[in-house]
Design an enzyme around this catalytic site. Structure first.
Site, PDB file in Angstrom:
ATOM      1  N   CYS A   1      -2.369  -1.413   0.060  1.00 21.40           N
ATOM      2  CA  CYS A   1      -2.969  -2.403   0.990  1.00 21.40           C
ATOM      3  C   CYS A   1      -4.674  -2.216   0.714  1.00 21.40           C
ATOM      4  CB  CYS A   1      -2.942  -1.973   2.370  1.00 21.40           C
ATOM      5  SG  CYS A   1      -3.943  -2.973   3.698  1.00 21.40           S
TER       6      CYS A   1
ATOM      7  N   CYS B   1      -7.040  -2.383   3.733  1.00 18.01           N
ATOM      8  CA  CYS B   1      -7.006  -1.032   4.138  1.00 18.01           C
ATOM      9  C   CYS B   1      -7.769   0.194   3.587  1.00 18.01           C
ATOM     10  CB  CYS B   1      -5.676  -0.437   4.702  1.00 18.01           C
ATOM     11  SG  CYS B   1      -4.214  -1.558   5.064  1.00 18.01           S
ATOM     12  N   ASP B   2      -7.567   0.024   2.469  1.00 19.16           N
ATOM     13  CA  ASP B   2      -8.237   1.408   1.766  1.00 19.16           C
ATOM     14  C   ASP B   2      -9.160   0.985   0.611  1.00 19.16           C
ATOM     15  OD1 ASP B   2      -6.345   2.796   3.026  1.00 19.16           O
ATOM     16  OD2 ASP B   2      -4.716   2.349   1.267  1.00 19.16           O
TER      17      ASP B   2
END
Ligand code: NAP
Length: 341
Positions: free
Chosen positions: A162, A165-166
């Protein structure tokens, strides 16, 4: 007496539904899935159990690890009277490496939605009857299944499924990183990563993108994105952190190393709906179809769905949590309308 509400799933959607339902005195019973042998789902608690730092969940100004966030949500749900279905002496005994919190789990093997109350059948063949049901079983990111890929994903070694997300984490800033896949997600993730990374390689196994034309143009026109056609990763190199990918050319068979400081998988997701055995209407990719896109109602009255099991678009912890809240309110209203105390 049947349960008022059973919730299947223990990711952000499931636990948020449990918090809201418990505070409404529904005493929900949660089935948190049994940890699987597959390293991508080694702990109950969904995809966040494979995420190290979560920096975009509101309320945590300095970030929080995925497992800790899930253990907080569970503890908050239990504090208001949520019960968690569990085995006596469950094995394996799994606990959060950060705070020692011990997770309870029990798989739901199947459901029977053809009768009322509904039946939820546990992995030990126990049958729980319930008036309403929330399905929040999520989806699993697809991985290549390479040994080092999974190890580095679990240990914060620069491998993720992701980018949103990261991707903004300091470890990727200014680095050359790779995205695997040729669909819309791969283009979206690669474009997003160009904000932080020095260069983004898109690694695709064919000579044509699957992504829609407009998205493909976005990748092809971005000077920070280089597409490596006809390539598949066959190994991820690096001890504590990824340092390179071993690539194989799908046409010539030639093997080469590509030095990268980050790897993002974008080869699709699989929704966890197999256990429903066709009893709820699904879309062609297996996601649960909502009866009304603004609510969490499904094709069966009294069954609600929330989180990544219905959402192939946003797939964020906070959007899943928001849907979990909606599902609990929908279930509570259903019980009031049907005068079930
Ligand atoms: P997808 O469309 O299924 O694409 C998956 C990609 O991964 C494909 O290019 C596929 O290659 C590749 N792949 C699959 N297995 C692989 C393997 N084992 N090794 C190497 N490559 C592999 O999935 P997605 O991109 O996640 O998109 C899912 C849905 O969400 C789509 O309907 C998409 O349009 C939609 N979506 C839309 C947007 C947007 O419009 N902004 C953004 C994200 C997603 P092949 O092409 O060779 O099969």
């Amino acid at each position: 007496m049947p349960e008022k509400l059973v919730i299947i799933g223990s990711g952000p959607a499931g636990w948020t539904a449990a918090i809201y339902a418990a505070r409404a005195n529904l005493e929900p019973l949660v089935f948190a899935g049994r940890p699987k042998q597959d390293p991508a789902t080694i702990l109950p608690g969904g995809q966040l159990m494979l995420t190290t730092e979560v920096e975009n969940f509101p309320g945590f100004p300095t970030g929080v690890t995925g497992p800790t966030l899930m253990s907080y949500l569970e503890q908050q749900a239990v504090r208001f009277g949520t019960r968690v279905q569990t085995d006596e002496g469950q094995t394996p005994d799994v606990s959060n490496p950060d705070d020692g919190h011990s997770y309870k789990y029990h798989d739901c093997k199947r459901v029977d939605l053809s009768c009322r109350p509904f039946k939820v059948i546990g992995e030990d063949n126990s049958v729980i009857e319930t008036n309403t049901l929330i399905v929040a079983t999520g989806a699993t990111a697809n991985w290549l299944g390479l040994e080092n890929e999974m190890r580095l994903a679990r240990t914060g070694g620069g491998v993720s499924a992701c980018a949103i997300c990261d991707g903004a984490l300091p470890i990727f800033r200014g680095k050359e990183v790779a995205v695997v896949g040729g669909g819309d997600s791969a283009v979206e993730e690669a474009s997003y990563l160009t904000k932080f990374a020095g260069k983004v390689y898109m690694i695709h196994r064919r000579d044509q993108l699957r992504a829609s034309k407009i998205m493909a143009q976005r990748a092809l026109g971005n000077p920070k994105i280089q597409i490596l056609w006809n390539k598949i990763p066959i190994d991820v190199l690096g001890q504590d952190r990824i340092r390179a990918l071993k690539l194989k050319d799908t046409v010539t068979g030639q093997v080469s190393d590509l030095p990268v400081g980050g790897l993002f998988m974008a080869i699709g997701h699989t929704p966890a709906t197999a256990f429903l055995e066709g009893q709820l209407e699904l879309d062609k990719k297996g996601y649960i179809k909502l009866a009304d896109s603004y609510r969490t109602t499904t094709s069966v009255d009294g069954v609600f769905a929330a989180g990544d099991v219905v959402d192939s678009v946003y797939r964020q912890a906070i959007t899943a949590a928001g849907m979990g809240c909606k599902a609990a309110i929908d279930a509570e209203r259903w019980l009031v309308e049907h005068e079930i105390e």
